[in-house]
Design a protein around this motif. Structure first.
Motif, PDB file in Angstrom:
ATOM      1  N   PHE A 306      50.622  19.497  97.123  1.00 61.47           N
ATOM      2  CA  PHE A 306      50.067  18.453  96.261  1.00 61.47           C
ATOM      3  C   PHE A 306      51.085  18.052  95.193  1.00 61.47           C
ATOM      4  CE2 PHE A 306      47.518  16.554  92.928  1.00 61.47           C
ATOM      5  CZ  PHE A 306      46.549  15.842  93.624  1.00 61.47           C
ATOM      6  N   ARG A 307      51.804  19.018  94.664  1.00 59.69           N
ATOM      7  CA  ARG A 307      52.836  18.723  93.668  1.00 59.69           C
ATOM      8  C   ARG A 307      53.905  17.802  94.258  1.00 59.69           C
ATOM      9  NH1 ARG A 307      55.151  22.132  89.354  1.00 59.69           N
ATOM     10  NH2 ARG A 307      57.217  21.325  88.869  1.00 59.69           N
ATOM     11  N   MET A 308      54.277  18.038  95.509  1.00 56.45           N
ATOM     12  CA  MET A 308      55.300  17.218  96.151  1.00 56.45           C
ATOM     13  C   MET A 308      54.788  15.790  96.338  1.00 56.45           C
ATOM     14  SD  MET A 308      57.307  17.914  99.729  1.00 56.45           S
ATOM     15  CE  MET A 308      55.844  17.702 100.752  1.00 56.45           C
ATOM     16  N   TYR A 309      53.550  15.649  96.808  1.00 61.00           N
ATOM     17  CA  TYR A 309      52.979  14.307  96.986  1.00 61.00           C
ATOM     18  C   TYR A 309      52.792  13.618  95.646  1.00 61.00           C
ATOM     19  CZ  TYR A 309      52.093  14.232 102.012  1.00 61.00           C
ATOM     20  OH  TYR A 309      52.253  14.166 103.378  1.00 61.00           O
ATOM     21  N   LYS A 310      52.392  14.361  94.644  1.00 59.21           N
ATOM     22  CA  LYS A 310      52.181  13.766  93.314  1.00 59.21           C
ATOM     23  C   LYS A 310      53.493  13.245  92.752  1.00 59.21           C
ATOM     24  CE  LYS A 310      50.023  13.097  89.263  1.00 59.21           C
ATOM     25  NZ  LYS A 310      51.099  12.662  88.402  1.00 59.21           N
ATOM     26  N   SER A 311      54.556  14.021  92.843  1.00 53.13           N
ATOM     27  CA  SER A 311      55.842  13.600  92.282  1.00 53.13           C
ATOM     28  C   SER A 311      56.415  12.405  93.043  1.00 53.13           C
ATOM     29  CB  SER A 311      56.844  14.764  92.309  1.00 53.13           C
ATOM     30  OG  SER A 311      57.099  15.191  93.624  1.00 53.13           O
ATOM     31  N   SER A 312      56.099  12.295  94.333  1.00 48.49           N
ATOM     32  CA  SER A 312      56.581  11.144  95.094  1.00 48.49           C
ATOM     33  C   SER A 312      55.786   9.883  94.758  1.00 48.49           C
ATOM     34  CB  SER A 312      56.488  11.415  96.595  1.00 48.49           C
ATOM     35  OG  SER A 312      55.143  11.461  97.021  1.00 48.49           O
ATOM     36  N   SER A 313      54.623  10.055  94.160  1.00 50.81           N
ATOM     37  CA  SER A 313      53.765   8.926  93.809  1.00 50.81           C
ATOM     38  C   SER A 313      54.151   8.312  92.471  1.00 50.81           C
ATOM     39  CB  SER A 313      52.302   9.367  93.767  1.00 50.81           C
ATOM     40  OG  SER A 313      51.463   8.345  93.295  1.00 50.81           O
ATOM     41  N   ASP A 314      54.288   9.143  91.430  1.00 54.63           N
ATOM     42  CA  ASP A 314      54.605   8.585  90.104  1.00 54.63           C
ATOM     43  C   ASP A 314      55.465   9.512  89.240  1.00 54.63           C
ATOM     44  OD1 ASP A 314      52.854  10.577  89.417  1.00 54.63           O
ATOM     45  OD2 ASP A 314      51.423   9.294  88.388  1.00 54.63           O
ATOM     46  N   LEU A 315      56.109  10.496  89.865  1.00 50.70           N
ATOM     47  CA  LEU A 315      56.922  11.491  89.149  1.00 50.70           C
ATOM     48  C   LEU A 315      56.070  12.331  88.218  1.00 50.70           C
ATOM     49  CD1 LEU A 315      60.230   9.547  88.369  1.00 50.70           C
ATOM     50  CD2 LEU A 315      59.735  11.101  90.260  1.00 50.70           C
ATOM     51  N   CYS A 316      55.380  11.671  87.266  1.00 53.19           N
ATOM     52  CA  CYS A 316      54.471  12.401  86.386  1.00 53.19           C
ATOM     53  C   CYS A 316      53.517  11.405  85.741  1.00 53.19           C
ATOM     54  CB  CYS A 316      55.224  13.200  85.322  1.00 53.19           C
ATOM     55  SG  CYS A 316      56.161  12.191  84.156  1.00 53.19           S
ATOM     56  N   THR A 317      52.348  11.889  85.372  1.00 52.20           N
ATOM     57  CA  THR A 317      51.362  11.054  84.692  1.00 52.20           C
ATOM     58  C   THR A 317      51.858  10.722  83.288  1.00 52.20           C
ATOM     59  OG1 THR A 317      49.555  12.037  85.960  1.00 52.20           O
ATOM     60  CG2 THR A 317      48.964  10.982  83.884  1.00 52.20           C
ATOM     61  N   SER A 318      51.512   9.543  82.801  1.00 54.75           N
ATOM     62  CA  SER A 318      51.945   9.082  81.487  1.00 54.75           C
ATOM     63  C   SER A 318      51.863  10.182  80.428  1.00 54.75           C
ATOM     64  CB  SER A 318      51.083   7.894  81.043  1.00 54.75           C
ATOM     65  OG  SER A 318      51.227   7.650  79.657  1.00 54.75           O
ATOM     66  N   ALA A 319      52.992  10.472  79.808  1.00 50.09           N
ATOM     67  CA  ALA A 319      53.054  11.531  78.804  1.00 50.09           C
ATOM     68  C   ALA A 319      52.210  11.172  77.577  1.00 50.09           C
ATOM     69  CB  ALA A 319      54.504  11.780  78.397  1.00 50.09           C
ATOM     70  N   LEU A 320      52.230   9.905  77.169  1.00 46.77           N
ATOM     71  CA  LEU A 320      51.456   9.495  75.999  1.00 46.77           C
ATOM     72  C   LEU A 320      49.962   9.669  76.261  1.00 46.77           C
ATOM     73  CD1 LEU A 320      51.466   8.306  73.173  1.00 46.77           C
ATOM     74  CD2 LEU A 320      51.452   6.022  74.190  1.00 46.77           C
ATOM     75  N   SER A 321      49.517   9.299  77.447  1.00 46.21           N
ATOM     76  CA  SER A 321      48.105   9.472  77.794  1.00 46.21           C
ATOM     77  C   SER A 321      47.721  10.945  77.780  1.00 46.21           C
ATOM     78  CB  SER A 321      47.829   8.878  79.178  1.00 46.21           C
ATOM     79  OG  SER A 321      48.033   7.484  79.183  1.00 46.21           O
ATOM     80  N   GLN A 322      48.587  11.779  78.339  1.00 43.38           N
ATOM     81  CA  GLN A 322      48.310  13.218  78.361  1.00 43.38           C
ATOM     82  C   GLN A 322      48.202  13.786  76.947  1.00 43.38           C
ATOM     83  OE1 GLN A 322      50.153  15.840  81.401  1.00 43.38           O
ATOM     84  NE2 GLN A 322      51.495  14.095  81.822  1.00 43.38           N
ATOM     85  N   ALA A 323      49.139  13.379  76.101  1.00 43.03           N
ATOM     86  CA  ALA A 323      49.134  13.887  74.733  1.00 43.03           C
ATOM     87  C   ALA A 323      47.875  13.457  73.995  1.00 43.03           C
ATOM     88  CB  ALA A 323      50.382  13.396  73.992  1.00 43.03           C
ATOM     89  N   ALA A 324      47.463  12.192  74.209  1.00 41.09           N
ATOM     90  CA  ALA A 324      46.256  11.697  73.547  1.00 41.09           C
ATOM     91  C   ALA A 324      45.028  12.483  74.004  1.00 41.09           C
ATOM     92  CB  ALA A 324      46.078  10.209  73.835  1.00 41.09           C
ATOM     93  N   LEU A 325      44.915  12.753  75.310  1.00 44.18           N
ATOM     94  CA  LEU A 325      43.772  13.507  75.811  1.00 44.18           C
ATOM     95  C   LEU A 325      43.765  14.920  75.245  1.00 44.18           C
ATOM     96  CD1 LEU A 325      41.304  13.857  77.589  1.00 44.18           C
ATOM     97  CD2 LEU A 325      42.827  14.391  79.507  1.00 44.18           C
ATOM     98  N   GLU A 326      44.927  15.528  75.165  1.00 44.23           N
ATOM     99  CA  GLU A 326      44.982  16.888  74.617  1.00 44.23           C
ATOM    100  C   GLU A 326      44.476  16.919  73.177  1.00 44.23           C
ATOM    101  OE1 GLU A 326      48.212  20.450  73.732  1.00 44.23           O
ATOM    102  OE2 GLU A 326      48.677  18.897  75.205  1.00 44.23           O
ATOM    103  N   ILE A 327      44.849  15.920  72.404  1.00 40.09           N
ATOM    104  CA  ILE A 327      44.395  15.851  71.007  1.00 40.09           C
ATOM    105  C   ILE A 327      42.889  15.626  70.951  1.00 40.09           C
ATOM    106  CG2 ILE A 327      44.473  14.395  68.930  1.00 40.09           C
ATOM    107  CD1 ILE A 327      47.493  14.131  69.458  1.00 40.09           C
ATOM    108  N   HIS A 328      42.377  14.743  71.803  1.00 36.80           N
ATOM    109  CA  HIS A 328      40.942  14.451  71.800  1.00 36.80           C
ATOM    110  C   HIS A 328      40.125  15.665  72.235  1.00 36.80           C
ATOM    111  CE1 HIS A 328      42.154   9.989  72.263  1.00 36.80           C
ATOM    112  NE2 HIS A 328      41.881  10.262  71.020  1.00 36.80           N
ATOM    113  N   LEU A 329      40.614  16.418  73.218  1.00 33.29           N
ATOM    114  CA  LEU A 329      39.911  17.621  73.640  1.00 33.29           C
ATOM    115  C   LEU A 329      39.990  18.707  72.565  1.00 33.29           C
ATOM    116  CD1 LEU A 329      40.989  17.911  77.402  1.00 33.29           C
ATOM    117  CD2 LEU A 329      38.714  17.347  76.534  1.00 33.29           C
ATOM    118  N   GLY A 330      41.186  18.874  72.002  1.00 32.36           N
ATOM    119  CA  GLY A 330      41.386  19.930  71.016  1.00 32.36           C
ATOM    120  C   GLY A 330      40.632  19.698  69.721  1.00 32.36           C
TER     121      GLY A 330
END
Length: 459
Positions: A306-330
């Protein structure tokens, strides 16, 4: 208790728009006089509303409503939309999201502009792991992948080979239309199994698992799209048991788990002892639709591929979106907003059930949705869903015919999916009344046409 009466009254005024978005609440002194109670009682009620993220405090000024009205500024006047599934812009706490994004830049600045782990920020995966545990999904961060919306997870899973070496994908009928479109584009072999308001035929499901080469069974056990209903605990346990027995994987799309009203309702994943359930969770339906975030909980055997398919799709999910979600959850903001959304949507679903019970009969039937955002309206046999939808469109009422939720080889139900996500109670009442009137008009026209044809034939 007295403070609860004050709180409930203020909440009702916020929900029905009597106190406008951004509007100021009466002062503590004014409220204490109005209710004939102490200032401490009012202060406690206001504190509770702050905890529910409905209001915020401005020092030396007062308290103001945070949530915008459910009427989107770009919605045409008079439009009633039962068709859309995207979150209501009026229920998104923009100020808080903006604060979270600003905070994300401050805390994660050095990580926001480089490629990250395809599976997601380790710290966010830890936060998601804690969040999922409240839903009886116990998985360490090493089994969690952050995805660019649940749709990306479905695309990757449908594309990649599975450890069982099988190829066909079993889907419920009806089914989430986006999944059917995805399978069609990929040219995947899709097989249907009927699902009704009463659930699945477990004997039929077992026959499919035993006799067909099923790669995975795609199911939405909670608040099904389009039925709006949920599977029972017995069905979930049986699905998990059969998956192990016949080496079939389950892709569990739990996109509305944060709207669950029954604390005893657990996902199929919680009954999985064999590592054959892939669990998908969306964060887009609650608070962050534009940031496109979801999570996939993977069996250990899937992680590397799954990691291989994910990285071939978009390398990684938007870092800004991830950071925002982490703050909202925390910070608890996501959880508070989910609680508010759950309550607000619950009011709307109740209004839909009551309006249909009052105004629709004689062949109409609405599924008994206990929560979520969808319900299915079955129509009389003589009233075609597509015809009614087209007539309603002319009156600025939008509905979603469920023919889009069936495989081409399966006969579709004559029904509409009704979504409460972009409506309010008044619009729901007005919309159901218009559906009734429009259905009557179509039937009267048909009767008149039949009479005219008969008269011409006789002459």
């Amino acid at each position: 208790m007295k403070y609860e009466n004050v709180k409930d009254d203020l909440k009702q005024q916020i929900n029905n728009g009597s106190i406008k978005p951004g509007g100021k609440l009466p002062s503590i002194r004014e409220l204490s006089i109005q209710w004939g109670c102490s200032r401490n009682t009012v202060i406690r009620a206001i504190d509770e509303l702050e905890k529910e993220h409905l209001i915020y405090s401005v020092p030396k000024s007062g308290h103001y409503v945070i949530v915008r009205s459910s009427k989107s500024e770009d919605r045409p006047e008079g439009q009633i939309n039962f068709a859309v599934a995207a979150p209501d812009p009026g229920m998104i706490p923009y100020e808080e999201i903006q604060h979270g994004l600003n905070r994300a830049v401050q805390l994660y600045g050095d990580r926001l502009f480089t490629y990250g782990d395809p599976l997601g920020f380790p710290s966010l995966r830890e936060a998601i792991s804690r969040h999922l545990a409240a839903s009886q999904v116990f998985a360490g961060p090493e089994r969690i992948c952050v995805v660019s919306g649940a749709q990306q997870a479905l695309h990757l899973l449908a594309s990649m080979p599975f450890p069982n070496g099988k190829s066909a994908i079993l889907v419920e009928q009806p089914c989430y239309a986006g999944m059917l479109k995805l399978l069609s584009l990929l040219g995947a072999t899709a097989i249907g199994i009927a699902r009704s308001e009463s659930g699945l035929d477990l004997d039929e499901l077992e026959r499919h698992f035993r006799n067909n080469s099923i790669k995975f069974f795609y199911t939405v056990p909670r608040y099904h799209n389009p039925l709006g209903t949920s599977l029972s605990r017995q069905e979930k346990e049986a699905i998990a048991s059969m998956a192990e027995k016949y080496d079939v994987y389950i892709v569990e799309d739990d996109y509305l788990a944060d709207l669950e009203t029954d604390s005893k309702s657990d996902p199929i994943c919680s009954y999985d002892d064999s590592g054959r359930v892939v669990y998908i969770r969306s964060f887009s339906k609650i608070m962050l639709p534009g940031l496109r975030l979801g999570a996939a909980v993977l069996p250990a055997a899937f992680i590397t591929l799954f990691r291989m398919y994910k990285s071939s799709s978009d390398l990684c999910t938007s870092a800004l979106s991830q950071a925002a979600l982490e703050i909202h959850l925390g910070s608890g903001l996501f959880q508070r907003h989910a609680a508010m959304t759950r309550e607000r949507y619950g009011i709307r679903m109740k209004a839909l059930q009551e309006a249909c019970s009052r105004d629709l009969n004689e062949g109409f039937r609405l599924s008994k949705s206990a929560g979520g955002i969808f319900a299915q309206l079955e129509l009389p046999n003589h009233l075609a869903a597509e015809e009614l939808a087209a007539a309603l469109h002319q009156k600025n009422v939008y509905v979603f015919p469920t023919m889009n939720c069936y495989l081409p080889s399966v006969e579709s139900a004559n029904s509409l999916r009704l979504s409460i996500i972009r409506t309010n109670e008044k619009e729901i009442e007005d919309g159901i009344r218009i559906i009734r009137q429009t259905a009557d008009e179509l039937m009267n026209q048909r009767s008149a046409n039949q009479f005219n044809r008969s008269a011409v034939t006789w002459i």
